[in-house]
Motif scaffolding. Structure first.
Motif, short mmCIF file in Angstrom:
data_model
loop_
_atom_site.label_atom_id
_atom_site.label_comp_id
_atom_site.label_asym_id
_atom_site.label_seq_id
_atom_site.Cartn_x
_atom_site.Cartn_y
_atom_site.Cartn_z
N PHE A 75 0.84 -1.19 0.00
CA PHE A 75 0.00 0.00 0.00
C PHE A 75 0.88 1.25 0.00
N HIS A 76 0.51 2.24 -0.83
CA HIS A 76 1.09 3.57 -0.69
C HIS A 76 0.49 4.24 0.56
N VAL A 77 1.32 4.91 1.32
CA VAL A 77 0.83 5.64 2.49
C VAL A 77 -0.25 6.63 2.08
N GLY A 78 -0.05 7.32 0.95
CA GLY A 78 -1.02 8.28 0.47
C GLY A 78 -2.33 7.63 0.06
N CYS A 79 -2.26 6.43 -0.53
CA CYS A 79 -3.48 5.72 -0.94
C CYS A 79 -4.26 5.25 0.28
N LEU A 80 -3.55 4.85 1.33
CA LEU A 80 -4.23 4.48 2.57
C LEU A 80 -5.02 5.65 3.12
N ARG A 81 -4.42 6.84 3.06
CA ARG A 81 -5.10 8.04 3.54
C ARG A 81 -6.28 8.39 2.66
N ASP A 82 -6.09 8.34 1.32
CA ASP A 82 -7.17 8.70 0.40
C ASP A 82 -8.38 7.76 0.54
N HIS A 83 -8.12 6.50 0.85
CA HIS A 83 -9.20 5.53 1.01
C HIS A 83 -9.68 5.43 2.46
N LYS A 84 -9.17 6.35 3.29
CA LYS A 84 -9.57 6.41 4.70
C LYS A 84 -9.34 5.08 5.43
N MET A 85 -8.25 4.41 5.07
CA MET A 85 -7.88 3.16 5.72
C MET A 85 -6.90 3.37 6.87
N ALA A 86 -6.02 4.36 6.73
CA ALA A 86 -5.04 4.66 7.78
C ALA A 86 -4.48 6.05 7.54
N PHE A 87 -4.24 6.77 8.61
CA PHE A 87 -3.68 8.12 8.52
C PHE A 87 -2.34 8.12 9.27
N LEU A 88 -1.30 7.72 8.56
CA LEU A 88 0.02 7.52 9.17
C LEU A 88 0.89 8.76 8.98
N LYS A 89 1.59 9.12 10.03
CA LYS A 89 2.51 10.26 9.97
C LYS A 89 3.97 9.81 10.01
N GLU A 90 4.19 8.53 10.31
CA GLU A 90 5.53 7.96 10.33
C GLU A 90 5.44 6.46 10.14
N LEU A 91 6.57 5.83 9.87
CA LEU A 91 6.57 4.39 9.70
C LEU A 91 6.14 3.70 10.99
N PRO A 92 5.22 2.75 10.92
CA PRO A 92 4.78 2.04 12.13
C PRO A 92 5.95 1.29 12.76
N PHE A 97 -0.72 -4.00 10.22
CA PHE A 97 -1.76 -4.75 9.52
C PHE A 97 -2.71 -3.77 8.85
N CYS A 98 -3.13 -4.13 7.65
CA CYS A 98 -3.92 -3.21 6.83
C CYS A 98 -5.38 -3.15 7.22
N SER A 99 -5.86 -4.11 8.00
CA SER A 99 -7.29 -4.17 8.32
C SER A 99 -7.51 -4.91 9.63
N MET A 100 -8.73 -4.81 10.16
CA MET A 100 -9.08 -5.54 11.36
C MET A 100 -9.08 -7.05 11.10
N ASP A 101 -9.44 -7.44 9.86
CA ASP A 101 -9.42 -8.87 9.52
C ASP A 101 -8.01 -9.43 9.63
N CYS A 102 -7.04 -8.71 9.07
CA CYS A 102 -5.66 -9.19 9.13
C CYS A 102 -5.14 -9.19 10.57
N THR A 103 -5.53 -8.19 11.35
CA THR A 103 -5.15 -8.15 12.75
C THR A 103 -5.70 -9.36 13.50
N ARG A 104 -6.98 -9.67 13.26
CA ARG A 104 -7.63 -10.80 13.93
C ARG A 104 -7.00 -12.12 13.50
N ILE A 105 -6.76 -12.31 12.21
CA ILE A 105 -6.17 -13.55 11.71
C ILE A 105 -4.79 -13.76 12.31
N ASN A 106 -3.97 -12.72 12.31
CA ASN A 106 -2.63 -12.84 12.85
C ASN A 106 -2.66 -13.16 14.33
#
Length: 335
Positions: A75-92, A97-106
């Protein structure tokens, strides 16, 4: 291509295809299919939101690429912001994880690693008993059959031993799968979840079936989020073919994926193996457009030259305790 021989009982292809009386075709396929293919194909993906391949090599900005630690999508950081998936200001820091599903699975997979082996339900043990009776073998009433999920990333002396047993089973059954760039055998890397230059196997887990604490069957599993999981390699140890262990391990893997709400399971199959996977396990050949879709989103999905990619929908099952974060959740109780 293998040359045909006059008598089926001397023809390895006939054995694998299940055309010889008294031979378990499923076990033959699981023993031989990967020997036919050795070269792994690699496909590039890119940002799954904009399909762009460009990325920033320095600093942190809109074109910085992030890789989900579960589904492995980019994912591009900017695309995550544009799609309202994540608003990151620095590297995590740490895993991302990109979604709650991936968080739950992991989270669920990590809990399974810690929890250890699972007893099999009677419905699965009955399959083994029927196999034993069909072959006139001794009853397994006093045999302890369990399965578990292990990973080289979370290893103890016990699980390291099981991982080494799994590697030995794969090496006894399959020719080495050699990486063309590094010249290294990829089988240990996949079993231990280690990355090799140009090949990322960090998200792989090893599913094992144990009889009296000895590994008799093993499979490599990777879950690309809710959409799809892959099963690139399975094997059963010498002396345990035809006893139903491979079918049981596959059932355990399917029930795990159903518990995780994964939609599809895919695997590469040699042409001689296709009929077995489709007739016995309900797979079907993947359509070209579906294969392209998977490759674009799951660039590290393992494929082999000379094989067909097969897929099936993961059967739904009834979970007794549907709380995925609960330590007491038992997906093996699915009906």
């Amino acid at each position: 291509m293998f040359q045909r021989e006059k008598f089926l009982e001397h023809n390895e292809n006939a054995l694998a295809a299940g055309r010889v009386s008294g031979v378990d075709p499923i076990e033959e396929i699981s023993r031989r299919c990967i020997r036919i293919v050795r070269n792994i194909e690699a496909d590039l993906s890119g940002c799954v939101l904009c399909r762009g391949y460009d990325f920033s090599k320095s600093g942190f900005g809109p074109r910085t690429i992030l890789l989900c630690d579960q589904c492995e999508m980019e994912f591009h950081v900017g695309c995550l912001r544009d799609h309202k998936m994540a608003f990151l200001k620095e590297l995590p820091k740490g895993e991302w994880f990109c979604s709650m599903d991936c968080t739950r699975i992991n989270s669920t997979l990590q809990k399974l690693l810690i929890r250890g082996d699972e007893k099999l339900p009677d419905s699965l043990l009955d399959v083994i008993k029927r196999k034993q009776e069909e072959r006139g073998l001794e009853s397994i009433n006093d045999v302890d059959v369990r399965w578990r999920l292990i990973s080289g990333k979370i290893a103890s002396p016990e699980t390291r031993f099981y991982l080494s047993e799994a590697v030995a089973i794969f090496h006894n059954c399959f020719a080495p799968i050699i990486d063309s760039v590094s010249g290294r055998d990829l089988i240990p890397a996949m079993v231990y979840g280690r990355s090799i230059r140009g090949q990322e196997f960090g998200g792989m887990y090893c599913a094992i079936l144990m009889v009296n604490s000895s590994v008799v069957s093993a499979g490599i599993l990777r879950v690309f989020g809710r959409e799809v999981a892959e099963l690139p390699l399975v094997a059963t140890s010498n002396g345990h073919h035809g006893k139903g262990y491979f079918q049981i391990l596959f059932s355990c893997i399917e029930r795990l994926l159903a518990f995780l709400n994964v939609k599809n399971l895919v695997l590469p199959a040699a042409e001689e193996a296709v009929a077995i996977w489709t007739d016995k396990f309900g797979f079907e050949k993947m359509k070209p457009d579906q294969l392209i879709k998977y490759r674009r989103s799951c660039c590290q999905m393992v494929t082999f030259k000379g094989t067909s990619m097969l897929q099936k929908m993961v059967p739904q099952c009834r979970v007794i305790k549907p709380d995925y974060e609960s330590e007491d959740a038992k997906y093996l109780l699915c009906s």
